[in-house]
Design a protein around this motif. Structure first.
Motif, PDB file in Angstrom:
ATOM      1  N   PRO A 110       7.800  17.139  -2.733  1.00  0.00           N
ATOM      2  CA  PRO A 110       8.058  16.591  -4.067  1.00  0.00           C
ATOM      3  C   PRO A 110       8.032  15.058  -4.046  1.00  0.00           C
ATOM      4  CG  PRO A 110      10.113  17.253  -3.050  1.00  0.00           C
ATOM      5  CD  PRO A 110       9.020  17.687  -2.114  1.00  0.00           C
ATOM      6  N   GLY A 111       7.955  14.510  -5.233  1.00  0.00           N
ATOM      7  CA  GLY A 111       8.004  13.052  -5.350  1.00  0.00           C
ATOM      8  C   GLY A 111       6.660  12.476  -5.712  1.00  0.00           C
ATOM      9  N   PRO A 112       6.660  11.273  -6.245  1.00  0.00           N
ATOM     10  CA  PRO A 112       5.409  10.629  -6.647  1.00  0.00           C
ATOM     11  C   PRO A 112       4.540  10.270  -5.441  1.00  0.00           C
ATOM     12  CG  PRO A 112       7.225   9.090  -6.828  1.00  0.00           C
ATOM     13  CD  PRO A 112       7.829  10.408  -6.509  1.00  0.00           C
ATOM     14  N   TYR A 113       3.257  10.182  -5.683  1.00  0.00           N
ATOM     15  CA  TYR A 113       2.301   9.917  -4.613  1.00  0.00           C
ATOM     16  C   TYR A 113       1.352   8.801  -5.030  1.00  0.00           C
ATOM     17  CZ  TYR A 113      -1.055  12.442  -7.490  1.00  0.00           C
ATOM     18  OH  TYR A 113      -1.868  12.826  -8.530  1.00  0.00           O
ATOM     19  N   VAL A 114       0.637   8.299  -4.015  1.00  0.00           N
ATOM     20  CA  VAL A 114      -0.439   7.326  -4.215  1.00  0.00           C
ATOM     21  C   VAL A 114      -1.649   7.824  -3.445  1.00  0.00           C
ATOM     22  CG1 VAL A 114      -1.202   4.949  -3.865  1.00  0.00           C
ATOM     23  CG2 VAL A 114       1.195   5.415  -4.427  1.00  0.00           C
ATOM     24  N   ALA A 115      -2.800   7.839  -4.101  1.00  0.00           N
ATOM     25  CA  ALA A 115      -4.047   8.231  -3.439  1.00  0.00           C
ATOM     26  C   ALA A 115      -5.081   7.128  -3.644  1.00  0.00           C
ATOM     27  CB  ALA A 115      -4.556   9.553  -3.993  1.00  0.00           C
ATOM     28  N   VAL A 116      -5.803   6.828  -2.575  1.00  0.00           N
ATOM     29  CA  VAL A 116      -6.891   5.852  -2.641  1.00  0.00           C
ATOM     30  C   VAL A 116      -8.160   6.561  -2.189  1.00  0.00           C
ATOM     31  CG1 VAL A 116      -7.749   3.602  -1.924  1.00  0.00           C
ATOM     32  CG2 VAL A 116      -5.292   3.984  -2.113  1.00  0.00           C
ATOM     33  N   LEU A 117      -9.091   6.756  -3.118  1.00  0.00           N
ATOM     34  CA  LEU A 117     -10.304   7.521  -2.846  1.00  0.00           C
ATOM     35  C   LEU A 117     -11.545   6.690  -3.163  1.00  0.00           C
ATOM     36  CD1 LEU A 117      -9.283  10.859  -4.627  1.00  0.00           C
ATOM     37  CD2 LEU A 117      -8.854  10.222  -2.256  1.00  0.00           C
ATOM     38  N   THR A 118     -12.614   7.018  -2.457  1.00  0.00           N
ATOM     39  CA  THR A 118     -13.896   6.458  -2.854  1.00  0.00           C
ATOM     40  C   THR A 118     -14.421   7.277  -4.034  1.00  0.00           C
ATOM     41  OG1 THR A 118     -15.130   7.899  -1.364  1.00  0.00           O
ATOM     42  CG2 THR A 118     -14.368   5.796  -0.475  1.00  0.00           C
ATOM     43  N   ARG A 119     -15.464   6.785  -4.659  1.00  0.00           N
ATOM     44  CA  ARG A 119     -16.016   7.502  -5.811  1.00  0.00           C
ATOM     45  C   ARG A 119     -16.478   8.900  -5.421  1.00  0.00           C
ATOM     46  NH1 ARG A 119     -21.303   7.944  -7.552  1.00  0.00           N
ATOM     47  NH2 ARG A 119     -21.485   8.745  -9.677  1.00  0.00           N
ATOM     48  N   SER A 120     -17.143   9.030  -4.276  1.00  0.00           N
ATOM     49  CA  SER A 120     -17.614  10.354  -3.849  1.00  0.00           C
ATOM     50  C   SER A 120     -16.449  11.288  -3.566  1.00  0.00           C
ATOM     51  CB  SER A 120     -18.505  10.215  -2.610  1.00  0.00           C
ATOM     52  OG  SER A 120     -17.793   9.616  -1.539  1.00  0.00           O
ATOM     53  N   GLU A 121     -15.379  10.770  -2.964  1.00  0.00           N
ATOM     54  CA  GLU A 121     -14.197  11.606  -2.715  1.00  0.00           C
ATOM     55  C   GLU A 121     -13.557  12.053  -4.026  1.00  0.00           C
ATOM     56  OE1 GLU A 121     -12.737   9.712   1.570  1.00  0.00           O
ATOM     57  OE2 GLU A 121     -11.975   8.910  -0.315  1.00  0.00           O
ATOM     58  N   TRP A 122     -13.512  11.148  -5.003  1.00  0.00           N
ATOM     59  CA  TRP A 122     -12.940  11.510  -6.299  1.00  0.00           C
ATOM     60  C   TRP A 122     -13.748  12.608  -6.980  1.00  0.00           C
ATOM     61  CZ3 TRP A 122      -9.104  11.682  -9.572  1.00  0.00           C
ATOM     62  CH2 TRP A 122      -9.362  11.867 -10.938  1.00  0.00           C
ATOM     63  N   LEU A 123     -15.075  12.494  -6.932  1.00  0.00           N
ATOM     64  CA  LEU A 123     -15.920  13.503  -7.566  1.00  0.00           C
ATOM     65  C   LEU A 123     -15.725  14.874  -6.920  1.00  0.00           C
ATOM     66  CD1 LEU A 123     -19.244  11.474  -8.033  1.00  0.00           C
ATOM     67  CD2 LEU A 123     -17.515  12.025  -9.760  1.00  0.00           C
ATOM     68  N   GLN A 124     -15.387  14.906  -5.641  1.00  0.00           N
ATOM     69  CA  GLN A 124     -15.153  16.167  -4.953  1.00  0.00           C
ATOM     70  C   GLN A 124     -13.765  16.735  -5.226  1.00  0.00           C
ATOM     71  OE1 GLN A 124     -15.865  15.391  -0.804  1.00  0.00           O
ATOM     72  NE2 GLN A 124     -18.081  15.103  -1.056  1.00  0.00           N
ATOM     73  N   GLU A 125     -12.766  15.858  -5.386  1.00  0.00           N
ATOM     74  CA  GLU A 125     -11.379  16.318  -5.406  1.00  0.00           C
ATOM     75  C   GLU A 125     -10.674  16.155  -6.742  1.00  0.00           C
ATOM     76  OE1 GLU A 125      -9.061  14.766  -2.209  1.00  0.00           O
ATOM     77  OE2 GLU A 125     -10.739  14.723  -0.803  1.00  0.00           O
ATOM     78  N   ARG A 126     -11.347  15.657  -7.775  1.00  0.00           N
ATOM     79  CA  ARG A 126     -10.648  15.344  -9.015  1.00  0.00           C
ATOM     80  C   ARG A 126      -9.996  16.560  -9.656  1.00  0.00           C
ATOM     81  NH1 ARG A 126     -16.047  13.629 -12.448  1.00  0.00           N
ATOM     82  NH2 ARG A 126     -17.231  15.556 -12.126  1.00  0.00           N
ATOM     83  N   GLY A 127     -10.569  17.735  -9.450  1.00  0.00           N
ATOM     84  CA  GLY A 127      -9.976  18.930 -10.048  1.00  0.00           C
ATOM     85  C   GLY A 127      -8.610  19.263  -9.480  1.00  0.00           C
ATOM     86  N   SER A 128      -8.345  18.867  -8.248  1.00  0.00           N
ATOM     87  CA  SER A 128      -7.071  19.211  -7.610  1.00  0.00           C
ATOM     88  C   SER A 128      -5.916  18.334  -8.073  1.00  0.00           C
ATOM     89  CB  SER A 128      -7.209  19.093  -6.087  1.00  0.00           C
ATOM     90  OG  SER A 128      -7.524  17.765  -5.710  1.00  0.00           O
ATOM     91  N   PHE A 129      -6.193  17.264  -8.793  1.00  0.00           N
ATOM     92  CA  PHE A 129      -5.109  16.389  -9.241  1.00  0.00           C
ATOM     93  C   PHE A 129      -4.532  16.837 -10.582  1.00  0.00           C
ATOM     94  CE2 PHE A 129      -7.322  13.656  -6.216  1.00  0.00           C
ATOM     95  CZ  PHE A 129      -6.255  13.165  -5.486  1.00  0.00           C
ATOM     96  N   ASP A 130      -5.177  17.751 -11.265  1.00  0.00           N
ATOM     97  CA  ASP A 130      -4.634  18.365 -12.482  1.00  0.00           C
ATOM     98  C   ASP A 130      -4.198  17.322 -13.513  1.00  0.00           C
ATOM     99  OD1 ASP A 130      -3.909  20.464 -14.122  1.00  0.00           O
ATOM    100  OD2 ASP A 130      -1.842  20.508 -13.391  1.00  0.00           O
ATOM    101  N   MET A 131      -5.099  16.362 -13.777  1.00  0.00           N
ATOM    102  CA  MET A 131      -4.796  15.340 -14.771  1.00  0.00           C
ATOM    103  C   MET A 131      -5.505  15.586 -16.090  1.00  0.00           C
ATOM    104  SD  MET A 131      -4.666  11.719 -12.711  1.00  0.00           S
ATOM    105  CE  MET A 131      -3.443  11.393 -11.448  1.00  0.00           C
ATOM    106  N   GLY A 132      -6.338  16.607 -16.148  1.00  0.00           N
ATOM    107  CA  GLY A 132      -7.005  16.927 -17.394  1.00  0.00           C
ATOM    108  C   GLY A 132      -7.997  15.888 -17.831  1.00  0.00           C
ATOM    109  N   ILE A 133      -8.599  15.155 -16.870  1.00  0.00           N
ATOM    110  CA  ILE A 133      -9.555  14.097 -17.196  1.00  0.00           C
ATOM    111  C   ILE A 133     -10.820  14.311 -16.391  1.00  0.00           C
ATOM    112  CG2 ILE A 133      -7.849  12.369 -17.831  1.00  0.00           C
ATOM    113  CD1 ILE A 133      -8.095  11.245 -15.033  1.00  0.00           C
TER     114      ILE A 133
END
Length: 305
Positions: A21-44
């Motif tokens: 639990p608790g807030p997190y910080v993630a630093v991703l490259t654009r390619s990493e974001w395109l692969q993993e954005r669905g797992s962050f459940d931000m609806g964007i």
């Protein structure tokens, strides 16, 4: 890079974010974001390209806050701005950055910061502080340089002042615009439209807003100082040009009678009595010298020389 916000930023693996639990910080490259954005459940569904980022801004979405950073290079005003995107909600923040700027800033925070009351708001405050960390010293250096330039102009020892003034005014203008964008960005965070932040922690954004406002005011003062020096420099150039024109006018006026004498005796009429006189030549020389000395004394008395 993934971190949990504890008393310090604690680096973890991606799969550990869901288990702890608790807030997190993630630093991703654009390619990493395109692969993993669905797992962050931000609806964007953002697809950040640095060439599409033109300013620092934040936009409120239904269940997230997204935006971008465009940060001018403090060391080289001509360098390309650093651009990256971000997305956040109440669970944490994700930076999407291929430049390495966000990763370096987060690593610096992890190495140097320890919090008594860790929170996402406090992390964001420290991250924003990293952006403007050395700006006060930079502005003070500009102020000192402008003082030296003003002193050089007043002592008529300026060298390429106008070019350097243009560089400073351009860089200061870029910084002022950057600060104005940061002010708008911080106000958007403080509005807390989606209630991602606790009310008591909004004070961090007010603190940062006040600091950036002071920096913006300092850039306005520096810009006005630079404009004043430019006006002084132009006034000195005008005085110098007027002085040159005065000297040319005096020289022309003094030698005008001599030109008349030269033209007169250059006609060589047959019956000019001075041509046959043995004293004609010395007399013309003496009259010419007398006119020259009288003219110099006259202009000296009038303080035109």
């Amino acid at each position: 890079m993934y971190y949990l916000i504890r008393s310090i930023l604690t680096e973890v693996k991606r799969e550990e974010l869901a288990r702890q639990p608790g807030p997190y910080v993630a630093v991703l490259t654009r390619s990493e974001w395109l692969q993993e954005r669905g797992s962050f459940d931000m609806g964007i569904d953002i697809d950040p390209f640095s060439h599409q980022i033109h300013s620092t801004k934040a936009e409120v979405n239904y269940d997230s806050l997204t935006g971008s950073f465009s940060i001018p290079d403090r060391a080289d005003a001509e360098a390309e701005e650093t651009r990256f995107a971000f997305a956040l909600d109440e669970k944490g923040v994700v930076f999407i950055d291929d430049s390495g700027y966000a990763a370096n800033a987060v690593t610096q925070i992890a190495r140097t910061k320890r919090w008594r009351l860790p929170s996402l708001e406090r992390f964001l405050y420290d991250f924003l502080e990293q952006i403007v960390a050395d700006d006060r010293e930079l502005i003070e250096r500009y102020d000192l340089e402008l003082d030296e330039m003003e002193d050089a102009v007043n002592r008529d020892k300026e060298d390429d002042v106008n070019d350097r003034l243009g560089e400073i005014r351009s860089h200061i203008r870029d910084l002022r615009i950057h600060y104005e964008h940061l002010l708008d960005f911080t106000q958007e965070l403080e509005e807390n439209e989606n209630n991602f932040f606790t009310t008591e922690n909004l004070r961090y954004f007010r603190l940062f807003f006040n600091r950036v406002e002071r920096l913006r005011s300092a850039t306005v003062a520096i810009s006005e100082h630079a404009n004043q020096i430019r006006d002084i420099y132009k006034a000195h150039l005008d005085v110098r040009q007027n002085r040159i024109m005065t000297i040319l006018t005096v020289v022309t006026t003094i030698f005008m009678p001599l030109t008349l004498i030269v033209g007169w005796y250059g006609m060589n009429f047959r019956y000019m009595p001075e041509l046959e006189s043995p004293w004609g030549y010395p007399i013309v020389i003496g009259v010419s010298l007398l006119i020259l000395i009288a003219g110099l004394l006259f202009f000296k008395k009038k303080k035109w020389l």
